[in-house]
Design an enzyme around this catalytic site. Structure first.
Site, PDB file in Angstrom:
ATOM      1  N   LYS A  47     109.950  38.991  16.446  1.00  0.00           N
ATOM      2  CA  LYS A  47     109.994  39.713  18.081  1.00  0.00           C
ATOM      3  C   LYS A  47     109.228  39.017  18.522  1.00  0.00           C
ATOM      4  O   LYS A  47     109.494  39.532  20.629  1.00  0.00           O
ATOM      5  CB  LYS A  47     109.787  41.422  17.300  1.00  0.00           C
ATOM      6  CG  LYS A  47     109.801  41.572  16.461  1.00  0.00           C
ATOM      7  CD  LYS A  47     109.422  42.815  15.973  1.00  0.00           C
ATOM      8  CE  LYS A  47     109.141  43.216  14.469  1.00  0.00           C
ATOM      9  NZ  LYS A  47     108.119  44.467  14.726  1.00  0.00           N
ATOM     10  N   GLY A  48     108.202  38.285  19.372  1.00  0.00           N
ATOM     11  CA  GLY A  48     107.789  37.876  20.095  1.00  0.00           C
ATOM     12  C   GLY A  48     108.495  36.911  21.155  1.00  0.00           C
ATOM     13  O   GLY A  48     107.790  37.243  22.364  1.00  0.00           O
ATOM     14  N   GLU A 103     110.180  30.395  21.357  1.00  0.00           N
ATOM     15  CA  GLU A 103     108.587  30.805  20.820  1.00  0.00           C
ATOM     16  C   GLU A 103     107.591  31.674  21.360  1.00  0.00           C
ATOM     17  O   GLU A 103     108.066  30.652  22.846  1.00  0.00           O
ATOM     18  CB  GLU A 103     108.710  29.707  19.825  1.00  0.00           C
ATOM     19  CG  GLU A 103     108.600  29.348  18.581  1.00  0.00           C
ATOM     20  CD  GLU A 103     107.654  30.772  17.801  1.00  0.00           C
ATOM     21  OE1 GLU A 103     107.628  31.833  17.432  1.00  0.00           O
ATOM     22  OE2 GLU A 103     108.278  29.845  16.311  1.00  0.00           O
ATOM     23  N   ASP A 104     107.341  31.999  21.497  1.00  0.00           N
ATOM     24  CA  ASP A 104     106.774  33.026  21.754  1.00  0.00           C
ATOM     25  C   ASP A 104     105.277  32.124  21.873  1.00  0.00           C
ATOM     26  O   ASP A 104     104.465  32.363  23.209  1.00  0.00           O
ATOM     27  CB  ASP A 104     105.765  34.227  21.109  1.00  0.00           C
ATOM     28  CG  ASP A 104     105.958  34.715  20.011  1.00  0.00           C
ATOM     29  OD1 ASP A 104     106.185  33.731  18.984  1.00  0.00           O
ATOM     30  OD2 ASP A 104     105.318  35.433  19.709  1.00  0.00           O
ATOM     31  N   ASP A 107     100.225  28.586  17.211  1.00  0.00           N
ATOM     32  CA  ASP A 107      98.975  28.728  16.774  1.00  0.00           C
ATOM     33  C   ASP A 107      99.073  27.404  15.901  1.00  0.00           C
ATOM     34  O   ASP A 107      98.262  26.474  16.514  1.00  0.00           O
ATOM     35  CB  ASP A 107      98.244  30.068  16.438  1.00  0.00           C
ATOM     36  CG  ASP A 107      97.785  30.710  15.869  1.00  0.00           C
ATOM     37  OD1 ASP A 107      96.688  28.963  16.595  1.00  0.00           O
ATOM     38  OD2 ASP A 107      96.529  31.129  15.502  1.00  0.00           O
ATOM     39  N   LYS A 135      98.504  27.205  21.542  1.00  0.00           N
ATOM     40  CA  LYS A 135      97.211  27.095  21.611  1.00  0.00           C
ATOM     41  C   LYS A 135      96.150  25.762  20.462  1.00  0.00           C
ATOM     42  O   LYS A 135      97.133  25.034  20.470  1.00  0.00           O
ATOM     43  CB  LYS A 135      96.755  27.723  20.270  1.00  0.00           C
ATOM     44  CG  LYS A 135      96.599  29.528  20.288  1.00  0.00           C
ATOM     45  CD  LYS A 135      95.927  30.814  19.030  1.00  0.00           C
ATOM     46  CE  LYS A 135      96.451  31.737  19.722  1.00  0.00           C
ATOM     47  NZ  LYS A 135      95.870  33.142  18.492  1.00  0.00           N
ATOM     48  N   PHE A 156      92.684  35.210  20.377  1.00  0.00           N
ATOM     49  CA  PHE A 156      94.050  35.919  20.051  1.00  0.00           C
ATOM     50  C   PHE A 156      94.643  36.876  21.401  1.00  0.00           C
ATOM     51  O   PHE A 156      93.701  37.228  22.443  1.00  0.00           O
ATOM     52  CB  PHE A 156      93.412  36.779  18.749  1.00  0.00           C
ATOM     53  CG  PHE A 156      94.902  37.517  18.388  1.00  0.00           C
ATOM     54  CD1 PHE A 156      95.691  37.136  17.545  1.00  0.00           C
ATOM     55  CD2 PHE A 156      95.178  38.788  18.205  1.00  0.00           C
ATOM     56  CE1 PHE A 156      96.626  37.840  16.861  1.00  0.00           C
ATOM     57  CE2 PHE A 156      96.001  39.746  17.929  1.00  0.00           C
ATOM     58  CZ  PHE A 156      97.487  38.764  17.458  1.00  0.00           C
ATOM     59  N   VAL A 157      95.353  36.551  21.488  1.00  0.00           N
ATOM     60  CA  VAL A 157      96.501  36.890  22.638  1.00  0.00           C
ATOM     61  C   VAL A 157      97.235  38.296  22.385  1.00  0.00           C
ATOM     62  O   VAL A 157      97.552  38.425  21.532  1.00  0.00           O
ATOM     63  CB  VAL A 157      96.869  36.389  24.107  1.00  0.00           C
ATOM     64  CG1 VAL A 157      95.314  35.077  24.409  1.00  0.00           C
ATOM     65  CG2 VAL A 157      97.283  35.561  23.665  1.00  0.00           C
ATOM     66  N   ASP A 163     101.622  40.782  19.927  1.00  0.00           N
ATOM     67  CA  ASP A 163     101.434  42.052  19.339  1.00  0.00           C
ATOM     68  C   ASP A 163     100.090  41.418  19.038  1.00  0.00           C
ATOM     69  O   ASP A 163      99.791  40.817  18.083  1.00  0.00           O
ATOM     70  CB  ASP A 163     102.632  42.659  18.323  1.00  0.00           C
ATOM     71  CG  ASP A 163     102.879  41.703  17.238  1.00  0.00           C
ATOM     72  OD1 ASP A 163     102.537  40.611  17.120  1.00  0.00           O
ATOM     73  OD2 ASP A 163     102.556  42.624  15.973  1.00  0.00           O
ATOM     74  N   ARG A 169     103.461  44.780  22.499  1.00  0.00           N
ATOM     75  CA  ARG A 169     103.876  43.438  23.000  1.00  0.00           C
ATOM     76  C   ARG A 169     105.227  43.922  24.637  1.00  0.00           C
ATOM     77  O   ARG A 169     105.534  42.951  24.998  1.00  0.00           O
ATOM     78  CB  ARG A 169     105.671  43.543  22.014  1.00  0.00           C
ATOM     79  CG  ARG A 169     104.880  43.782  20.257  1.00  0.00           C
ATOM     80  CD  ARG A 169     105.726  43.579  20.194  1.00  0.00           C
ATOM     81  NE  ARG A 169     106.495  43.322  18.220  1.00  0.00           N
ATOM     82  CZ  ARG A 169     106.023  42.043  17.848  1.00  0.00           C
ATOM     83  NH1 ARG A 169     106.416  40.923  18.456  1.00  0.00           N
ATOM     84  NH2 ARG A 169     105.681  41.915  16.358  1.00  0.00           N
TER      85      ARG A 169
HETATM   86  P1  IMP Z   1     101.850  29.936  13.909  1.00  0.00           P
HETATM   87  O1  IMP Z   1     102.645  29.949  12.134  1.00  0.00           O
HETATM   88  O2  IMP Z   1      99.933  29.974  13.408  1.00  0.00           O
HETATM   89  O3  IMP Z   1     102.290  28.749  14.607  1.00  0.00           O
HETATM   90  O4  IMP Z   1     101.993  31.188  14.414  1.00  0.00           O
HETATM   91  C1  IMP Z   1     102.398  31.829  14.851  1.00  0.00           C
HETATM   92  C2  IMP Z   1     103.547  33.291  15.397  1.00  0.00           C
HETATM   93  O5  IMP Z   1     101.994  33.799  15.009  1.00  0.00           O
HETATM   94  C3  IMP Z   1     103.636  33.181  16.460  1.00  0.00           C
HETATM   95  O6  IMP Z   1     105.042  33.628  16.049  1.00  0.00           O
HETATM   96  C4  IMP Z   1     103.304  35.146  16.598  1.00  0.00           C
HETATM   97  O7  IMP Z   1     103.997  35.865  16.031  1.00  0.00           O
HETATM   98  C5  IMP Z   1     102.143  34.975  15.757  1.00  0.00           C
HETATM   99  N1  IMP Z   1     100.497  35.082  16.765  1.00  0.00           N
HETATM  100  C6  IMP Z   1      99.859  33.440  16.742  1.00  0.00           C
HETATM  101  N2  IMP Z   1      98.881  33.257  17.564  1.00  0.00           N
HETATM  102  C7  IMP Z   1      98.802  34.692  18.257  1.00  0.00           C
HETATM  103  C8  IMP Z   1      98.586  35.437  18.883  1.00  0.00           C
HETATM  104  O8  IMP Z   1      96.766  34.974  19.593  1.00  0.00           O
HETATM  105  N3  IMP Z   1      98.576  36.127  19.150  1.00  0.00           N
HETATM  106  C9  IMP Z   1      99.313  37.712  18.696  1.00  0.00           C
HETATM  107  N4  IMP Z   1     100.511  37.057  17.452  1.00  0.00           N
HETATM  108  C10 IMP Z   1     100.426  35.866  17.688  1.00  0.00           C
HETATM  109 MG    MG Z   2     102.885  38.580  14.921  1.00  0.00          MG
END
Ligand code: IMP
Ligand code: MG
Length: 184
Positions: A47-48, A103-104, A107, A135, A156-157, A163, A169
């Site tokens: 949803k991000g 993508e939002d 990470d 990140k 964490f943001v 969210d 959100r």
């Molecule tokens: P990744 O697979 O670790 O790159 O994470 C991707 C997903 O994790 C994003 O699409 C977010 O939904 C969630 N996420 C990662 N970091 C944050 C954060 O700082 N705040 C909120 N959601 C996060």
């Molecule tokens: Mg999330």
């Protein structure tokens, strides 16, 4: 919502609404230049990515179609589970399409590398990625992210689609939460 609406739940504003808007203008200009004369299928990751998707496509002059995918890699907390599941798949056939994933945040990059491989296996002409936030850990992942809004510190943001336990959100800015929110 503005920062004051959050009372003492807000630790600090990392990116203001104005900073986000300025960066969106720049990204849209770049995307328009890169896709001149092409039709683009913009894929938002729910949803991000809802906010960045809505704000970005409205700035484009390029002809776009929009589709959505929902995948899950995080639980309700702040740590990646390392497991990606498709909760909602695309409605669109990707054969011969120029796909732009929106993508939002990236990470660990786990979600993204999985998604990229998945969409590439469906026969598109091209697949590129646009993310609002990135990140430091994302650097460990061997994927080329074409469009990045902001590189942010490893915190964490929330806000602008992101969210914590499904809340925050709707903040038009990106911020960090006060420690008492997590321990509550
Ligand atoms: P990744 O697979 O670790 O790159 O994470 C991707 C997903 O994790 C994003 O699409 C977010 O939904 C969630 N996420 C990662 N970091 C944050 C954060 O700082 N705040 C909120 N959601 C996060
Ligand atoms: Mg999330």
């Amino acid at each position: 919502m503005n920062p004051a609406d959050m009372g003492d739940d807000l630790e600090r504003v990392l990116l203001s609404e104005e900073q986000i808007n300025t960066r969106l203008d720049e990204l849209a200009e770049q995307i328009d230049a890169d896709y001149a004369g092409k039709d683009v299928l913009v894929v938002g990751v729910l949803k991000g990515a809802v906010m960045v998707m809505a704000d970005l496509v409205r700035r484009l002059h390029t002809s776009v179609e929009m589709d959505w995918m929902a995948v899950s890699s995080y639980g309700s907390g702040t740590k990646s589970s390392g497991v990606v599941r498709i909760l909602k798949d695309l409605d669109t056939d990707l054969i011969g399409r120029h796909v732009l994933i929106v993508e939002d945040i990236i990470d660990s990059g786990l979600t993204l590398s999985w998604l990229l491989a998945n969409l590439r296996s469906r026969g598109p002409e091209s697949v590129e990625i646009a993310t609002m936030l990135r990140k430091p850990d994302a650097a460990k992942v061997e994927v080329d992210v074409r469009y990045v809004g902001f590189d942010i510190p490893n915190e964490f943001v929330v806000g602008y689609g992101l969210d914590y336990a499904e809340k925050y959100r709707n903040l038009p800015f990106v911020g960090t939460l006060a420690p008492h929110v997590y321990s509550a």
